[in-house]
Motif scaffolding. Sequence first.
Motif, PDB file in Angstrom:
ATOM      1  N   THR A  78       1.121  -1.248  -0.212  1.00 15.75           N
ATOM      2  CA  THR A  78      -0.333   0.273   0.130  1.00 15.75           C
ATOM      3  C   THR A  78       1.374   1.501   0.218  1.00 15.75           C
ATOM      4  O   THR A  78       1.493   1.554   1.069  1.00 15.75           O
ATOM      5  CB  THR A  78      -0.640  -0.401   1.297  1.00 15.75           C
ATOM      6  N   ILE A  79       0.646   2.255  -1.236  1.00 19.56           N
ATOM      7  CA  ILE A  79       1.501   2.898  -1.165  1.00 19.56           C
ATOM      8  C   ILE A  79       0.732   4.256  -1.175  1.00 19.56           C
ATOM      9  O   ILE A  79      -0.604   4.854  -2.185  1.00 19.56           O
ATOM     10  CB  ILE A  79       3.123   2.938  -2.444  1.00 19.56           C
ATOM     11  N   ALA A  80       1.270   5.260  -0.481  1.00 23.04           N
ATOM     12  CA  ALA A  80       0.360   6.199  -0.128  1.00 23.04           C
ATOM     13  C   ALA A  80       0.873   7.795  -0.528  1.00 23.04           C
ATOM     14  O   ALA A  80       1.544   7.604   0.505  1.00 23.04           O
ATOM     15  CB  ALA A  80      -1.224   6.375   0.549  1.00 23.04           C
ATOM     16  N   ASP A  81       0.102   8.283  -1.157  1.00 24.52           N
ATOM     17  CA  ASP A  81       0.200  10.049  -1.612  1.00 24.52           C
ATOM     18  C   ASP A  81      -0.101  11.095  -0.058  1.00 24.52           C
ATOM     19  O   ASP A  81      -1.252  11.004  -0.087  1.00 24.52           O
ATOM     20  CB  ASP A  81       0.814  10.810  -2.461  1.00 24.52           C
ATOM     21  N   LEU A  82       0.236  11.983   0.395  1.00 20.41           N
ATOM     22  CA  LEU A  82       0.248  13.063   1.556  1.00 20.41           C
ATOM     23  C   LEU A  82      -0.013  13.568   0.862  1.00 20.41           C
ATOM     24  O   LEU A  82       0.407  14.574   0.352  1.00 20.41           O
ATOM     25  CB  LEU A  82       0.664  12.595   2.696  1.00 20.41           C
ATOM     26  N   THR A  83      -0.794  14.748   1.355  1.00 26.33           N
ATOM     27  CA  THR A  83      -1.230  16.807   0.406  1.00 26.33           C
ATOM     28  C   THR A  83       0.292  17.113   1.181  1.00 26.33           C
ATOM     29  O   THR A  83       0.374  16.666   2.337  1.00 26.33           O
ATOM     30  CB  THR A  83      -2.680  17.235   0.475  1.00 26.33           C
ATOM     31  N   ASP A  84       0.385  18.446   0.485  1.00 27.38           N
ATOM     32  CA  ASP A  84       1.555  19.589   1.040  1.00 27.38           C
ATOM     33  C   ASP A  84       1.209  20.034   2.225  1.00 27.38           C
ATOM     34  O   ASP A  84       1.530  21.003   2.810  1.00 27.38           O
ATOM     35  CB  ASP A  84       1.509  20.484  -0.154  1.00 27.38           C
ATOM     36  N   HIS A  86      -2.021  20.960   5.351  1.00 27.15           N
ATOM     37  CA  HIS A  86      -2.449  20.741   6.689  1.00 27.15           C
ATOM     38  C   HIS A  86      -3.720  20.819   6.720  1.00 27.15           C
ATOM     39  O   HIS A  86      -4.149  21.903   5.832  1.00 27.15           O
ATOM     40  CB  HIS A  86      -2.444  21.364   8.048  1.00 27.15           C
ATOM     41  N   PRO A  87      -4.396  20.658   7.303  1.00 20.51           N
ATOM     42  CA  PRO A  87      -4.615  19.081   7.550  1.00 20.51           C
ATOM     43  C   PRO A  87      -4.312  17.792   6.280  1.00 20.51           C
ATOM     44  O   PRO A  87      -4.706  17.730   5.547  1.00 20.51           O
ATOM     45  CB  PRO A  87      -5.818  18.469   8.430  1.00 20.51           C
ATOM     46  N   LYS A  88      -2.806  16.982   6.180  1.00 20.99           N
ATOM     47  CA  LYS A  88      -2.359  16.392   5.157  1.00 20.99           C
ATOM     48  C   LYS A  88      -3.078  14.944   5.795  1.00 20.99           C
ATOM     49  O   LYS A  88      -3.331  15.023   6.830  1.00 20.99           O
ATOM     50  CB  LYS A  88      -0.641  16.090   5.782  1.00 20.99           C
ATOM     51  N   PHE A  89      -3.846  14.808   4.501  1.00 20.11           N
ATOM     52  CA  PHE A  89      -3.645  13.630   4.459  1.00 20.11           C
ATOM     53  C   PHE A  89      -3.724  12.668   2.978  1.00 20.11           C
ATOM     54  O   PHE A  89      -3.072  13.442   2.053  1.00 20.11           O
ATOM     55  CB  PHE A  89      -5.836  14.091   4.463  1.00 20.11           C
ATOM     56  N   TYR A  90      -4.228  10.905   3.018  1.00 22.58           N
ATOM     57  CA  TYR A  90      -3.804  10.628   1.567  1.00 22.58           C
ATOM     58  C   TYR A  90      -4.705  10.755   0.500  1.00 22.58           C
ATOM     59  O   TYR A  90      -5.767  11.021   0.571  1.00 22.58           O
ATOM     60  CB  TYR A  90      -4.452   8.628   1.936  1.00 22.58           C
ATOM     61  N   ILE A  95      -2.734  -0.001  -4.084  1.00 15.11           N
ATOM     62  CA  ILE A  95      -2.695  -1.517  -3.452  1.00 15.11           C
ATOM     63  C   ILE A  95      -2.479  -2.038  -4.670  1.00 15.11           C
ATOM     64  O   ILE A  95      -3.490  -2.285  -5.558  1.00 15.11           O
ATOM     65  CB  ILE A  95      -3.910  -1.494  -3.318  1.00 15.11           C
ATOM     66  N   GLU A  96      -1.683  -2.314  -4.375  1.00 16.78           N
ATOM     67  CA  GLU A  96      -0.994  -3.835  -4.762  1.00 16.78           C
ATOM     68  C   GLU A  96      -1.194  -5.054  -4.373  1.00 16.78           C
ATOM     69  O   GLU A  96      -0.294  -5.349  -3.677  1.00 16.78           O
ATOM     70  CB  GLU A  96       0.257  -3.504  -5.545  1.00 16.78           C
ATOM     71  N   TYR A  97      -1.980  -5.804  -4.827  1.00 11.96           N
ATOM     72  CA  TYR A  97      -2.277  -7.740  -4.124  1.00 11.96           C
ATOM     73  C   TYR A  97      -1.077  -8.318  -5.080  1.00 11.96           C
ATOM     74  O   TYR A  97      -1.310  -8.621  -6.756  1.00 11.96           O
ATOM     75  CB  TYR A  97      -3.052  -7.927  -4.670  1.00 11.96           C
ATOM     76  N   GLU A 132      -8.332   9.386  -4.357  1.00 11.05           N
ATOM     77  CA  GLU A 132      -7.976   7.958  -5.799  1.00 11.05           C
ATOM     78  C   GLU A 132      -7.450   7.308  -5.490  1.00 11.05           C
ATOM     79  O   GLU A 132      -5.910   7.664  -5.003  1.00 11.05           O
ATOM     80  CB  GLU A 132      -7.321   9.265  -6.958  1.00 11.05           C
ATOM     81  N   LEU A 133      -8.258   5.783  -5.545  1.00 14.02           N
ATOM     82  CA  LEU A 133      -7.133   4.773  -5.699  1.00 14.02           C
ATOM     83  C   LEU A 133      -6.773   4.057  -6.810  1.00 14.02           C
ATOM     84  O   LEU A 133      -8.295   4.290  -7.493  1.00 14.02           O
ATOM     85  CB  LEU A 133      -8.483   3.601  -4.576  1.00 14.02           C
TER      86      LEU A 133
END
Length: 142
Positions: A78-84, A86-90, A95-97, A132-133
């Motif tokens: 599971t690889i996620a990007d955070l926003t730049d 605040h409040p930072k969120f994914y 998601i790689e199976y 976005e997934l």
Amino acid sequence: MPTTNHITTKWLGNMAFESNNPSGDTLKIDIAKEDGGDSSGFRPKALMLSSLAGCSGLDVASLMKKMKLEVDEFTIETIADLTDEHPKFYDKVVIEYHFHGKNLEEKKLQRAVDLSIEKYCGVMEMFRRFAELEIKTVFHQK
């Protein structure tokens, strides 16, 4: 009547907390030393990714069992990007199976993944509300 979970999270000092689970297990939450913590526990946002992978993984494992599928190894990256800001969120999560085995039944395994992401995994549905997934399934035939 809806199901309710009750979690108690206790401050341990500095930036560390201990949080329980309805099963009675506990985990420690902390932040990095460079952010003022002791790096002695799980990071809150990373736990969200573990919850996402764990929720979907449980679905897929259950379906693999029901379908009597033989898999030597199953991992979820599971690889996620955070926003730049605040409040930072994914805002984007990949998601790689990954399935490893000799005679992987790719169509059935893909069906198990699809059922999890489209129907069963509640954490996946929560993530859809803010990120976005991108879903990838990788088969490693031995």
